[in-house]
Design an enzyme around this catalytic site. Structure first.
Site, PDB file in Angstrom:
ATOM      1  N   SER A  15       0.708  -1.252   0.131  1.00 28.67           N
ATOM      2  CA  SER A  15      -0.033  -0.080  -0.017  1.00 28.67           C
ATOM      3  C   SER A  15       0.627   1.261  -0.066  1.00 28.67           C
ATOM      4  O   SER A  15       0.531   2.374   0.220  1.00 28.67           O
ATOM      5  CB  SER A  15      -0.866   0.016   1.110  1.00 28.67           C
ATOM      6  OG  SER A  15      -0.156  -0.357   2.555  1.00 28.67           O
ATOM      7  N   ILE A  19      -3.369   1.358  -5.819  1.00 31.40           N
ATOM      8  CA  ILE A  19      -4.657   1.103  -5.569  1.00 31.40           C
ATOM      9  C   ILE A  19      -4.534   0.807  -4.180  1.00 31.40           C
ATOM     10  O   ILE A  19      -5.376   1.438  -3.112  1.00 31.40           O
ATOM     11  CB  ILE A  19      -5.152  -0.119  -6.053  1.00 31.40           C
ATOM     12  CG1 ILE A  19      -5.629   0.156  -7.635  1.00 31.40           C
ATOM     13  CG2 ILE A  19      -6.620  -0.570  -5.464  1.00 31.40           C
ATOM     14  CD1 ILE A  19      -6.008  -1.165  -8.468  1.00 31.40           C
ATOM     15  N   GLY A  20      -3.443   0.306  -3.394  1.00 37.79           N
ATOM     16  CA  GLY A  20      -3.354   0.124  -2.092  1.00 37.79           C
ATOM     17  C   GLY A  20      -3.351   1.380  -1.418  1.00 37.79           C
ATOM     18  O   GLY A  20      -3.947   1.442  -0.183  1.00 37.79           O
ATOM     19  N   SER A 141      -8.966  -8.925  -9.888  1.00 37.93           N
ATOM     20  CA  SER A 141      -8.911  -8.217 -10.968  1.00 37.93           C
ATOM     21  C   SER A 141      -9.832  -8.884 -11.978  1.00 37.93           C
ATOM     22  O   SER A 141     -10.202 -10.038 -12.028  1.00 37.93           O
ATOM     23  CB  SER A 141      -7.380  -8.385 -11.691  1.00 37.93           C
ATOM     24  OG  SER A 141      -7.557  -7.780 -12.931  1.00 37.93           O
ATOM     25  N   TYR A 154      -0.322 -14.155 -14.426  1.00 38.86           N
ATOM     26  CA  TYR A 154      -1.169 -13.164 -13.889  1.00 38.86           C
ATOM     27  C   TYR A 154      -2.784 -13.536 -13.661  1.00 38.86           C
ATOM     28  O   TYR A 154      -3.130 -13.447 -12.530  1.00 38.86           O
ATOM     29  CB  TYR A 154      -0.914 -11.738 -14.353  1.00 38.86           C
ATOM     30  CG  TYR A 154      -1.817 -10.658 -13.533  1.00 38.86           C
ATOM     31  CD1 TYR A 154      -1.138 -10.146 -12.343  1.00 38.86           C
ATOM     32  CD2 TYR A 154      -2.924 -10.200 -14.088  1.00 38.86           C
ATOM     33  CE1 TYR A 154      -2.046  -9.137 -11.439  1.00 38.86           C
ATOM     34  CE2 TYR A 154      -3.436  -8.948 -13.410  1.00 38.86           C
ATOM     35  CZ  TYR A 154      -3.284  -8.530 -12.466  1.00 38.86           C
ATOM     36  OH  TYR A 154      -4.058  -7.516 -11.716  1.00 38.86           O
TER      37      TYR A 154
END
Ligand code: NAD
Length: 264
Positions: A15, A19-20, A141, A154
Site C-alpha cells: 500500500s 490502489i493500495g 482483477s 497473472y
C-alpha cells in the site's frame, strides 16, 4: 454516508502506492487506524508521511515486509498481530508471452499474489472469528474472469484469489466476519502509467493514442473506455470493509468499468 470505521484497525498490503495507497487513504479518512505495508522501510515511511498529509489527523503506521514469501508474512504478523480489517491488495503483474514464462515465475506469481493473502488470512481469521467481527477483502482483477493473453500467469493468480476468498467465506458461517473479493479493471496507477509511457514510446505514438488503442484492441468491452482512478476502486473497498456491508459475503464485486461482459 458514515462508514462507521472509527475504532477499526485495518492492514492494507502493498500500500505504498497505487490502489493500495488509495484504499489506505480512504479507510483513514473514514476514521480507521491504518497499517501501510511495502517492501522497503524508506518507501513505507514516505507513504505514511504522504497519507498524513492527504488525511490530516489520520492514525497510520507502517510495516516494511516483503510478502512474496512465508518469512515476510510472518514478520508482518509479528509486527502487527491483530487487525479488524485485512485488505489483501498486494499483486504483481508482468506482461510476457506465455512461451517465455518460466516455472520460477509461475511460482513467484502464485506465492506473491495468492499465498500472501492465504497466509495473512490464516493468521488473522481466528481472532476475527472469536471477536465475531472482521473483514477480509482480496483485490483480484477482471483478469481473474477474463484471462489476459499477455500475462497468463497473472490471470491464473487472480482467478485463484476468487476461489480462495469464496472458500474462506464458507468457513465463516454464522459469524460477523465477511470475506469478499473486489475486481478492479485497468486502473491509472503509477506502474500502469510507466508501462503505457514505455509502450507509447516504443510504438511512436502519444500516450493518449496508446491508451485509446488499448481500449480499442485489448479491452474492447470496457463501457467507460478510460482508465479507472485508484480512488474509484478504494470507494468500493472502503464500503465492503465497513459494518454497513454486513450482508455482502462471499461475493466477487466488480469495479472494472464494464469490461466483464456479464450481467451478474
Ligand atoms: P502497484 O504495482 O502500484 O503496487 C505497488 C505496491 O505493492 C507498493 O506498495 C509496493 O511496495 C508493493 N509491493 C510490491 N511487491 C511487494 C512485495 N513482495 N511485498 C510487499 N509489498 C510489495 O499495484 P496496483 O497496480 O495498485 O495493484 C494493486 C492490486 O490491484 C493488485 O493486486 C493488482 O493485481 C490489482 N489490480 C490492478 C489493476 C491496475 O490496472 N493497476 C487492475 C486490476 C487489478
Amino acid at each position: 454516508m458514515d462508514l462507521q470505521l472509527t475504532g477499526k484497525r485495518a492492514l492494507v498490503t502493498g500500500s505504498t502506492a497505487g490502489i493500495g495507497f488509495a484504499i489506505a487513504c480512504q479507510l483513514a479518512a473514514e476514521g480507521a487506524e491504518v497499517v501501510i505495508n511495502g517492501r522497503s522501510r524508506s518507501g513505507v515511511s514516505a507513504a505514511v508521511a504522504r497519507l498524513i498529509e492527504a488525511v490530516p489527523g489520520a492514525r497510520v503506521s507502517g510495516v516494511a515486509a516483503d510478502l512474496s514469501g512465508a518469512t515476510g508474512c510472518e514478520a508482518l504478523v509479528a509486527a502487527c498481530p491483530e487487525v479488524d480489517i485485512l485488505v489483501n491488495n498486494l499483486g504483481i503483474f508482468d506482461p510476457r508471452p506465455f512461451e517465455e514464462i518460466q516455472d520460477v515465475e509461475w511460482f513467484n506469481f502464485f506465492e506473491t499474489n495468492v499465498m500472501s493473502g492465504v497466509r495473512l488470512s490464516r493468521a488473522y481469521l481466528p481472532a476475527m472469528k472469536s471477536r465475531d467481527w472482521g473483514r477480509i477483502v482480496f483485490i483480484s482483477s477482471e483478469s481473474g474472469v477474463c484471462p489476459p493473453a499477455e500475462m497468463v500467469h497473472y490471470g491464473m493468480s487472480k482467478s485463484a484469489q476468487l476461489s480462495v476468498a469464496r472458500g474462506i467465506a464458507e468457513t465463516c458461517v454464522g459469524s460477523g466476519v465477511t470475506v469478499n473479493s473486489v475486481l478492479p479493471g485497468p486502473t491509472r496507477t503509477e506502474g500502469v502509467g510507466t508501462f503505457f509511457g514505455r509502450l507509447a514510446e516504443e510504438q511512436g505514438v502519444s500516450l493518449e493514442q496508446a491508451e485509446k488503442d488499448f481500449f480499442a484492441n485489448a479491452r474492447p468491452t470496457s463501457i467507460i473506455k478510460r482508465f479507472i482512478e485508484p480512488a474509484e476502486v478504494a470507494n468500493l473497498v472502503a464500503y465492503v470493509c465497513s459494518p454497513l456491508a454486513s450482508a455482502t459475503h462471499g461475493a466477487a464485486l466488480r469495479v472494472e468499468g464494464g469490461v466483464v461482459r456479464s450481467m451478474v
